[in-house]
Design a protein around this motif. Structure first.
Motif, PDB file in Angstrom:
ATOM      1  N   GLY A  66      -9.380   0.723   8.910  1.00  0.00           N
ATOM      2  CA  GLY A  66      -8.570  -0.254   7.721  1.00  0.00           C
ATOM      3  C   GLY A  66      -7.203   0.068   7.535  1.00  0.00           C
ATOM      4  N   CYS A  67      -6.721  -0.424   6.332  1.00  0.00           N
ATOM      5  CA  CYS A  67      -5.520   0.364   5.980  1.00  0.00           C
ATOM      6  C   CYS A  67      -4.710  -0.482   4.648  1.00  0.00           C
ATOM      7  N   VAL A  68      -4.211  -0.335   4.048  1.00  0.00           N
ATOM      8  CA  VAL A  68      -3.382  -1.269   3.039  1.00  0.00           C
ATOM      9  C   VAL A  68      -1.308  -0.612   4.010  1.00  0.00           C
ATOM     10  N   THR A  69      -0.992  -1.802   4.482  1.00  0.00           N
ATOM     11  CA  THR A  69       0.243  -1.770   5.426  1.00  0.00           C
ATOM     12  C   THR A  69       1.253  -2.184   4.224  1.00  0.00           C
ATOM     13  N   VAL A  70       2.656  -1.523   4.143  1.00  0.00           N
ATOM     14  CA  VAL A  70       3.766  -1.570   3.196  1.00  0.00           C
ATOM     15  C   VAL A  70       4.948  -2.584   3.785  1.00  0.00           C
ATOM     16  N   THR A  71       5.176  -3.562   3.444  1.00  0.00           N
ATOM     17  CA  THR A  71       6.071  -4.452   4.513  1.00  0.00           C
ATOM     18  C   THR A  71       7.637  -4.443   2.995  1.00  0.00           C
ATOM     19  N   CYS A  72       8.368  -3.605   2.841  1.00  0.00           N
ATOM     20  CA  CYS A  72       9.912  -3.853   1.705  1.00  0.00           C
ATOM     21  C   CYS A  72       8.746  -4.382   0.309  1.00  0.00           C
ATOM     22  N   GLY A  73       8.120  -3.228  -0.020  1.00  0.00           N
ATOM     23  CA  GLY A  73       7.258  -3.897  -1.413  1.00  0.00           C
ATOM     24  C   GLY A  73       6.560  -4.460  -0.865  1.00  0.00           C
ATOM     25  N   LEU A  74       6.285  -5.150  -0.161  1.00  0.00           N
ATOM     26  CA  LEU A  74       4.502  -5.935  -0.324  1.00  0.00           C
ATOM     27  C   LEU A  74       3.966  -5.457   0.862  1.00  0.00           C
ATOM     28  N   ARG A  75       2.627  -5.566   0.045  1.00  0.00           N
ATOM     29  CA  ARG A  75       1.542  -5.039  -0.062  1.00  0.00           C
ATOM     30  C   ARG A  75      -0.117  -6.357   1.383  1.00  0.00           C
ATOM     31  N   SER A  76      -0.167  -5.927   2.187  1.00  0.00           N
ATOM     32  CA  SER A  76      -1.560  -6.405   2.718  1.00  0.00           C
ATOM     33  C   SER A  76      -2.676  -5.388   2.915  1.00  0.00           C
ATOM     34  N   ARG A  77      -3.810  -5.887   2.732  1.00  0.00           N
ATOM     35  CA  ARG A  77      -4.145  -5.532   3.730  1.00  0.00           C
ATOM     36  C   ARG A  77      -4.702  -5.562   4.872  1.00  0.00           C
ATOM     37  N   SER A  78      -5.045  -5.017   5.686  1.00  0.00           N
ATOM     38  CA  SER A  78      -4.782  -4.858   7.349  1.00  0.00           C
ATOM     39  C   SER A  78      -5.385  -3.790   7.869  1.00  0.00           C
ATOM     40  N   ALA A  79      -5.827  -3.822   9.655  1.00  0.00           N
ATOM     41  CA  ALA A  79      -6.692  -3.312  10.242  1.00  0.00           C
ATOM     42  C   ALA A  79      -5.429  -3.306  11.496  1.00  0.00           C
TER      43      ALA A  79
END
Length: 224
Positions: A66-79
């Motif tokens: 699992g991880c927290v991904t950051v795209t252009c300031g937008l945060r998502s819970r991810s795996a």
């Protein structure tokens, strides 16, 4: 399928400890990768996804975290999932409530690996059985949930519900806890240890469901 759960600590801490569990699938919670900023990854400032890929090569098994991904300031819970030294993909959580500043993802995917076909279910997507059902219909052998802190019994209940609804086993790696449910909705494994191993037996339990609809008839009528 032998699954080794690491419910606390990072990938690097696991590898530096010198322990290498013999397993088909090595699974970490959100602590495994922590925060992954795509911009910094592409700029070479961080190498967390590379570390995941390298661990899969050195450990000789499929690795997911699992991880927290950051795209252009937008945060998502991810795996993220890797095998044989390469990243197979990153799955984001689809359903986002109005709380917090999280951004929902865009797709589901079943990953074909040497360990089997793995459908990733991230965070609170576990509370929506249609996610597990969709992954099952896409021929997943197991639904794997990466969850945060399981503070009450609801995640365990929903894991059982998703396994029953999808007709395939479901596993979870959360903060400080790992568990697995079979297609009959029964908990087969549960551990609060930092590291634990479970031998998952692939099984499918599909049910033929029919629906009788009124108002549809093939009989030719001559009265209109």
């Amino acid at each position: 399928m032998r699954i080794h759960f690491v419910t606390e600590g990072t990938l690097n801490e696991y590898w530096e400890s010198g322990k290498a569990a013999e397993c088909d699938l090595l699974a970490f919670g959100y602590d495994g990768l922590g925060e992954v900023d795509y911009r910094r990854e592409l700029a070479g400032e961080t190498s967390k996804l590379e570390d995941l890929a390298l661990l899969s090569r050195e450990a000789g098994c499929v690795v997911l975290s699992g991880c927290v991904t950051v795209t252009c300031g937008l945060r998502s819970r991810s795996a993220a999932i890797a095998e044989k030294g390469r990243i197979l993909g990153v799955t984001d959580m689809l359903y986002v409530s109005g709380e917090g500043d999280w951004k929902g993802g865009a797709h589901l995917k079943v990953y074909e690996t040497a360990a089997g076909k793995i459908g990733l279910c991230v965070g609170e997507d576990l509370f929506y059985p249609n996610v597990a059902s969709t992954l099952s219909l896409c021929d997943a052998d197991v639904i794997f949930s990466v969850f945060g802190a399981a503070e009450d019994s609801i995640p365990q209940l929903m894991l059982r519900a998703c396994a029953f609804y999808a007709g395939v086993p479901a596993c979870m790696c959360a903060a400080g806890i790992a568990q697995a449910a079979d297609p009959r909705g029964e908990i087969r494994f549960r551990s609060a240890r930092r590291e634990c191993t479970f031998d998952l037996s692939p099984e499918r339990e599909y049910r033929l469901t029919t629906v009788r609809s009124r108002g549809f008839s093939r009989r030719v009528r001559a009265d209109y």
